[in-house]
Design an enzyme around this catalytic site. Structure first.
Site, PDB file in Angstrom:
ATOM      1  N   ASP A 244     -15.412  45.505 -42.539  1.00 58.13           N
ATOM      2  CA  ASP A 244     -16.825  45.044 -42.128  1.00 58.13           C
ATOM      3  C   ASP A 244     -18.069  45.381 -43.063  1.00 58.13           C
ATOM      4  O   ASP A 244     -17.524  46.157 -43.883  1.00 58.13           O
ATOM      5  CB  ASP A 244     -17.140  45.802 -40.721  1.00 58.13           C
TER       6      ASP A 244
ATOM      7  N   HIS B 210     -12.356  49.459 -44.996  1.00 57.67           N
ATOM      8  CA  HIS B 210     -12.768  48.705 -43.714  1.00 57.67           C
ATOM      9  C   HIS B 210     -13.136  47.187 -44.174  1.00 57.67           C
ATOM     10  O   HIS B 210     -13.535  46.958 -45.342  1.00 57.67           O
ATOM     11  CB  HIS B 210     -14.021  49.716 -43.270  1.00 57.67           C
TER      12      HIS B 210
ATOM     13  N   ASP C 191     -19.169  47.383 -50.995  1.00 60.60           N
ATOM     14  CA  ASP C 191     -19.065  48.319 -49.797  1.00 60.60           C
ATOM     15  C   ASP C 191     -18.554  47.567 -48.618  1.00 60.60           C
ATOM     16  O   ASP C 191     -19.276  47.107 -47.749  1.00 60.60           O
ATOM     17  CB  ASP C 191     -20.238  49.120 -49.287  1.00 60.60           C
TER      18      ASP C 191
ATOM     19  N   GLU D 285     -16.650  50.105 -39.175  1.00 64.20           N
ATOM     20  CA  GLU D 285     -16.851  51.356 -40.081  1.00 64.20           C
ATOM     21  C   GLU D 285     -18.141  51.543 -40.042  1.00 64.20           C
ATOM     22  O   GLU D 285     -18.937  52.783 -40.129  1.00 64.20           O
ATOM     23  CB  GLU D 285     -16.143  51.225 -41.192  1.00 64.20           C
TER      24      GLU D 285
END
Lengths: 356, 356
Positions: free
Chosen positions: A75, A73, A99, A129
């Site tokens: 975001d 992801h 992350d 996400e």
């Protein structure tokens, strides 16, 4: 919002990850990063690139007998005084470093360099996400273009310390509300304070003892946490409502319905509204495609605590595991970081596997 | 924002109060109501009118030996599904009907009709009483034009059930904060949940037993209430801060410093920040001007629980009491209302007193 600078996929993976960190992409604001990713991939003649909202898909179409999906992801959670990136003692620090812009950098490096993988590859870089699943870009893609997600195995490059994490825990988010009666705070005895009543909700949270069930030999670990609280009308009014947002992360031996029933039991006597839900995924280590990847990468699988989109693939019937750089325990912390060594190691092992 | 309709001061006091209710004037948004009040008073040749922000002052200048100040605030708390006004069973319902457009209507009726009172009168209609005292229009006037507040007695027409309420309780507002450590909510054991920690704050509030001291024969009644709570970063983040806003209403035998020391003791172990404070006022029933008004109106004084600007006059050395229509217990409630009979009764008694 200004345009992001171009991203160079031929640079080293650590420099690429650093460049991605420095393009802010909080959930719902991934546009500039998606633009940069799309433009960079469009420069790779061996890839077929499509754009869906702020989700970018790039595929090889080599007619191989197997197809693997590699996803991540775009975001991040909100900024927390951790931009721009910095490198220190072999670690890349910054919002999303762990992350999961580290994993995205590995996937983008693979996408650019692996012109003739032994397995066809579908790379998916998606939006939203980190927020309610109704916004999830992968789900949107599953709804609008399910054929793009067909694969024999999906590898999500979520942080897993460069090891394999199997299955994932589910998540439900509920609002637990107390109500009362407004009054002027100078005559508080005439009202009924909803915030004071919320002490009962917080006490149950503070006293809660989460489960640690063992599934397929892997120990999962649950959590029941307040992630938000709000209440208050004005500085001199006894408030008539207080809402606690609670997130329950549950092991994959429970369904969403079982998880909701458990939360309802914990907050028995309080009004509860479900605001978000996503099932977990069982480890599935017995699936052939999963077993093959595990064997090739040479890592003992561990349980995945965080919810990831492996659950979405699981629901689509695609075996899926988490394999990516970075310590998942650092996700969403101010000093999240990723070891450069893990970026290199993940890239090398994925590359070797794709080269057969 | 559109202009408010003109206000007719020669209409009956109940119709006037209804018209005032229907001009919204939440704190910081009193402009249209102040405009209407200023324009209406400017039409009274016996009054000298000045404007100070959204505060309007109207004076008689008859050279009388005594001057009385009659005051009321123009602002209300936020709307709560209670606009426009309606009349039912002799009661005027609607936002601010009780606190305190009823009292303002009485004062405006007096201002228009009493062309030759035996005491000179200063009418003050001011802004921002319902919010932090730094915004209070009466205080702003005390700072910029203290001569406008000189008087032998100040009568605040705050709701007091058409009886005399003496003194007032003080108020302090503090923020009590808990802190923790962020983490991903899927690995909650790695974080430290500040909202869960706030259960300690709410437990102390829920268990608190307020004082009821007797002063000058009047029983006051304190309260310690949460009026707001906030916490949360994102739906999947263990929050590292939770802030509870607490309002302590204290009897006038305590100073602000004593009140703050008490609150600090209640929340010992938690971080506390003072956000607002205002001292109470002792009943002062022995002051000659107060005793004179009490005797003329023929009412037994009661204690005033709510903080009112009598404390501000008290600090300026001007004796002050509360006398106005409406049940103070209804202030800030959705169904606040004022009996038309009390509007008439307050108007008649004030009129008689001003006519000597």
């Amino acid at each position: 919002m200004t345009d992001a600078p171009p991203v160079d996929l031929t640079t080293g993976v650590a420099d690429l990850a650093a460049a991605l960190v420095d393009i802010p992409s909080q959930s719902h604001h991934e546009g500039p990063l998606a633009d940069a990713v799309e433009a960079a991939l469009a420069g790779c003649a061996h890839l077929t690139v499509t754009r869906h909202g702020n989700t970018v898909v790039a595929r090889t179409l080599l007619g191989r007998s197997e197809r693997v999906l590699i996803g991540g992801h775009l975001d991040t959670v909100p900024e927390h005084g951790n931009l721009p990136h910095h490198v220190e003692a072999g670690m890349l620090f910054g919002l999303g470093a762990c992350d999961m812009k580290g994993g995205v950098a590995v996937a983008l490096s693979l996408a650019a360099s692996e012109r003739a993988p032994v397995r066809d590859v579908t790379y998916v870089f998606y939006e939203c996400e980190e927020v309610a699943s109704e916004f999830n870009g992968l789900q949107a893609l599953a709804d609008s273009h399910p054929e793009l997600l067909e694969a024999d195995l999906a590898i999500l490059m979520e942080p897993s310390n460069a090891g394999i994490e199997a299955g994932c825990q589910g998540t439900v988010r509920v609002e637990v509300a107390t109500t009362g009666r407004r009054a002027h705070s100078a005559r508080s005895w005439l009202g009924d304070n909803a915030i004071h009543a919320a002490s009962g909700v917080l006490d149950r949270l503070a006293d809660y003892r989460p489960r640690r069930p063992v599934i397929d030999g892997l120990e999962y670990r649950e959590g029941l946490s307040a992630v938000g609280i709000r209440g208050g009308v004005a500085g001199n009014v006894i408030p008539d409502e207080c809402v606690v947002t609670v997130n329950y992360r549950f092991a994959p031996d429970r369904s969403v319905d079982e998880a909701l029933a458990h939360v309802a039991e914990v907050f028995d006597g309080f009004a509860m509204t479900v605001v978000d839900q996503a099932p977990g995924a069982l480890p599935g280590l017995d699936r052939p495609a999963t077993a093959d990847f595990v064997s090739a990468v040479g890592e003992m699988p561990r349980p995945k605590f965080g919810w990831t989109d492996v659950a979405r693939f699981s629901a689509l019937g695609v075996p899926a595991i988490n394999f990516g750089p970075g310590d998942p325990a650092l996700a969403h912390t101010r000093d999240e970081h990723v070891p450069v060594e893990q970026l290199d190691s993940c890239l090398a092992r994925m590359r070797a596997w794709l080269r057969g």
